[in-house]
Design a protein around this motif. Sequence first.
Motif, mmCIF file in Angstrom:
data_model
loop_
_atom_site.group_PDB
_atom_site.id
_atom_site.type_symbol
_atom_site.label_atom_id
_atom_site.label_comp_id
_atom_site.label_asym_id
_atom_site.label_seq_id
_atom_site.Cartn_x
_atom_site.Cartn_y
_atom_site.Cartn_z
ATOM 1 N N THR A 75 40.433 -93.894 3.866
ATOM 2 C CA THR A 75 41.657 -94.664 4.095
ATOM 3 C C THR A 75 42.605 -94.451 2.931
ATOM 4 O O THR A 75 42.185 -94.296 1.782
ATOM 5 N N LEU A 132 46.006 -98.502 6.579
ATOM 6 C CA LEU A 132 45.671 -99.821 7.108
ATOM 7 C C LEU A 132 46.939 -100.633 7.339
ATOM 8 O O LEU A 132 47.872 -100.582 6.538
ATOM 9 N N ARG A 154 52.472 -100.809 6.563
ATOM 10 C CA ARG A 154 51.123 -100.375 6.169
ATOM 11 C C ARG A 154 50.871 -100.877 4.743
ATOM 12 O O ARG A 154 51.813 -101.197 4.004
#
Length: 159
Positions: A75, A132, A154
């Motif tokens: 991520t 994310l 995000r």
Amino acid sequence: MPRRRPGAVRAARRLGERRLPDWARDFPPIDRLSLETSAAIRFAEHSGAGEHLRPGGTARFLRSYRAFLRRPGRTLRLIASQCPACPGCQYDDVAVVRDALGDVMRLLPPRARTELREVLTVVDTEFRRRTLPDPDPAHWTDWIGRPYAWWHRRLYEGE
């Protein structure tokens, strides 16, 4: 039923398309885009109509957007620009880069816009997958309540 003249048919087909100058085709194509789309982008960049448009800017924006996604890790978090008001430093933030690509896309003729949109769809999908969403609704709108584009919502580093 009356028949339309050939010139009228050609004009209707080119509606929204403009004849590009020869100099726009003299450059190599932009990564993963056709020569015609690259020429349309160069013509739009030289027209200077958008805030983010500078000659060669679109190619740099695409490279920057892809470079962000090549960073290691499962991520990723966005990195805010140290000086967002600076014309050069603002592009350290990948969300601003994506804004610039959206501005370029809006100025293109339909065929070129579709081709650039297809390239951006692939990169956007990867961006969504590897970043994310920001869970704080206070970060979803600007100071007058207009919602930010999804790529601004995000998580950034440090949040």
